[in-house]
Scaffold this motif. Sequence first.
Motif, PDB file in Angstrom:
ATOM      1  N   SER A   5       2.007   0.615  10.034  1.00  0.00           N
ATOM      2  CA  SER A   5       2.499   1.657   9.447  1.00  0.00           C
ATOM      3  C   SER A   5       3.647   2.685  10.007  1.00  0.00           C
ATOM      4  O   SER A   5       4.009   2.395  11.136  1.00  0.00           O
ATOM      5  CB  SER A   5       1.346   2.398   8.867  1.00  0.00           C
ATOM      6  N   LYS A  21      -3.440   4.890  -0.612  1.00  0.00           N
ATOM      7  CA  LYS A  21      -4.710   5.630   0.363  1.00  0.00           C
ATOM      8  C   LYS A  21      -4.266   7.094   0.253  1.00  0.00           C
ATOM      9  O   LYS A  21      -3.225   7.633   0.115  1.00  0.00           O
ATOM     10  CB  LYS A  21      -4.646   5.136   1.638  1.00  0.00           C
ATOM     11  N   MET A  33       0.735  -1.251   0.142  1.00  0.00           N
ATOM     12  CA  MET A  33      -0.108  -0.065  -0.144  1.00  0.00           C
ATOM     13  C   MET A  33       0.955   1.190   0.019  1.00  0.00           C
ATOM     14  O   MET A  33       1.982   1.301   0.840  1.00  0.00           O
ATOM     15  CB  MET A  33      -0.919   0.019   1.317  1.00  0.00           C
ATOM     16  N   LEU A  40      -5.067   0.120  10.408  1.00  0.00           N
ATOM     17  CA  LEU A  40      -3.791   0.854  10.104  1.00  0.00           C
ATOM     18  C   LEU A  40      -3.425   1.134  11.738  1.00  0.00           C
ATOM     19  O   LEU A  40      -4.256   1.844  12.239  1.00  0.00           O
ATOM     20  CB  LEU A  40      -3.900   2.282   9.280  1.00  0.00           C
ATOM     21  N   ASN A  56       2.974  -0.807   4.133  1.00  0.00           N
ATOM     22  CA  ASN A  56       2.322   0.303   4.057  1.00  0.00           C
ATOM     23  C   ASN A  56       3.495   1.390   3.880  1.00  0.00           C
ATOM     24  O   ASN A  56       3.988   1.687   4.893  1.00  0.00           O
ATOM     25  CB  ASN A  56       1.133   0.544   4.965  1.00  0.00           C
ATOM     26  N   VAL A  80      -2.109  -3.586   9.205  1.00  0.00           N
ATOM     27  CA  VAL A  80      -1.417  -2.582   8.178  1.00  0.00           C
ATOM     28  C   VAL A  80      -0.392  -1.596   9.398  1.00  0.00           C
ATOM     29  O   VAL A  80      -0.724  -0.763   9.694  1.00  0.00           O
ATOM     30  CB  VAL A  80      -2.332  -1.570   7.504  1.00  0.00           C
TER      31      VAL A  80
END
Lengths: 398, 398
Positions: free
Chosen positions: A320, A159, A129, A284, A342, A318
Amino acid sequence: MGITATYLFPTDINQEQKAEQFALGLTVGSWTDIAHLEREQLKHHKGELLSVEKGPVKDIVKIHYPSANVSPDIPAILTTVYGKFSFFQGYELIDLAFDDELLAQFPGPRFGVQGVRDFLGVHNRPLLMAIFKGVMGRDIDFFSNQLRDLLAGGVDLIKDDEILFDNPLTPFEKRITTAKAIIDEHYEKTGHKVLYAVNLSGRSHLLHEKAERAQELGANALLFNVHAYGLDAMQSLRENNNIALPIVAHSALSGVSAGQQDVGYSYDLLVGKLTRMAGGDFSLYPSPYGNVAIPKKEALAIHDKLNETNRFAQTFSVPSAGIHPGLVPQLYEDFGANLVVNAGGGIFGHPDGPIRGAQAFRAAIDAMVANVSLQEAALTSEPLKVAINQWGVLEVQR
Amino acid sequence: MGITATYLFPTDINQEQKAEQFALGLTVGSWTDIAHLEREQLKHHKGELLSVEKGPVKDIVKIHYPSANVSPDIPAILTTVYGKFSFFQGYELIDLAFDDELLAQFPGPRFGVQGVRDFLGVHNRPLLMAIFKGVMGRDIDFFSNQLRDLLAGGVDLIKDDEILFDNPLTPFEKRITTAKAIIDEHYEKTGHKVLYAVNLSGRSHLLHEKAERAQELGANALLFNVHAYGLDAMQSLRENNNIALPIVAHSALSGVSAGQQDVGYSYDLLVGKLTRMAGGDFSLYPSPYGNVAIPKKEALAIHDKLNETNRFAQTFSVPSAGIHPGLVPQLYEDFGANLVVNAGGGIFGHPDGPIRGAQAFRAAIDAMVANVSLQEAALTSEPLKVAINQWGVLEVQR
């Protein structure tokens, strides 16, 4: 039948009595003073102290709340089990367990790990991502160029930055239609599907209308700052069948209630279990590695709650912030294959630009799946080699 | 034009540079690396470090965020100014200041102190609010009897317990219609108006429909667990002209993000300023006196934010929990006349029952306004005398 809340209470020599008082105070109020007939009437509502496990600093206290005391929604449940406790110093809520009847009233993710993998056609590796960067103050061409680069580099999902709200330069609807055209074109050329999570923001009472409009315009995923709106707001978006889009639940602001030592919720409850119950397809949260980091133990606990076997689809995990290709081996070691890697700065900060930045990540991910070291993979991937020169490789801690 | 956020940061010798980094990172991202033309484009979005005031443990840091970076709603504002900070240890958000243009997009209370006083016809004294107690597990007759007693005792407002949700024994609509009949009858007999705040609970997407139905059925106030739903959810209820009812904002769960030492929001920002901006007509929060207590300094800061002169109607301040008649002098000393004295146990625990429990409070309130001591007032009020014998009188600290 009901909810079992697990707390950490500051240690107390009279913990049993104190905790028993809480169990009553947060349900029927009193017990000893009331008549037999009333007791019969109230016993279906009485909170019960299940156990006290003494510790040196904190005691683990389990209290059971009957289902009859709440309506089956997260606001009622959290208000009951933690509304008052929140005012005390050092009382943590670390877990909630629900009976099946109550659980059945929650949706879990609409798509989840499997649904997202099916849509993308990617089953055998962690996903990649990317986060749009620096779009604030720039126009739709800037956005389009970033998107084209990211697609060329091979990302699976993109995103919005969570702090990009509706604005005249890159309006919500324009981002959706522009991204759709570019993503569709990419699909026709390459056969690769990509998800773009547009930031669903603005006023609470307009979220459904806005999300339905997003779907009509061809959006294929939503980013949602769930902790700015409450988990129930996300759940209702999940349950709206006119909005059948994967939801990327962003953890912004969650640290205020979950990230602080010795107080509040545990991260794995808030960002793990409850986010999954309420329908987040992705969750996330800060990885244990970057400049915005949470302890590894807590990150792993979130991941477990997103993936453990239960009645709900799995939520994509996710971890991050601060992710670069040299961290991929440790991510894979820690979180396994059901993972979204990500990156923002780790893609856009690549010395040779974002296309190669994304390619470096894809090479790193492929290496993990093929059980090849990053160093070895860098021999055949120039972008990965450059990324490693730039950021190094974290030696894997097992 | 924009938002100025005031933080407490852990003290740092390089605070200026660090804070400057945050100001950029939370807005346009970078600055030094970008070309002149782009700088021009971005300068309307650039965050700015306004000041750093060094302290021994914490530094006071003010950062300005341009209005252009947010949509005019609390989720966008909080996500911008604290979304990431929330993950760090020891970074507190203690105040937000808004430009007039942004402030104009928020409603403030629909009724506020003046509107509520006008409705009740009570202008010269603190109001008395009672909390239904022990209704969970009991039927509508139990509820009706409590209500009749409270009215007979002279209360101005009555609220549901915040942990009483929709339930088959005392359903939401039944509570409204039952209370309305009893309150109307009381008005016809006595000429006194009374507000009953029914707990508006359940799923987010049904709140408006449910509140509109409440209004149709003759409800005259709403209790709302605003921190279980988010401030914006309350704001949208406030702005819905089909729901023209005073909103009693309950602070349950606010402690998790505001009540903890050294982290999170300040109470006066969350439960004071933002609750007023978002339209709470009343803000309930823990008093400094009871078993659920917050430091007096913080309670007074909340009260100030609810009452200070600004574009919004004033919000009634309701310092709650553990209030008995013997605390009324201190409440009056600390909070003044624009105050709601709110009691549950202090009314229902009166040795002679709730009618006299409420009367004792009313006598205590009247004594304050008449500048008479509680002890003197007790000479002519038997209920107050009994209450004082039961709970004592807190000697007023000035």
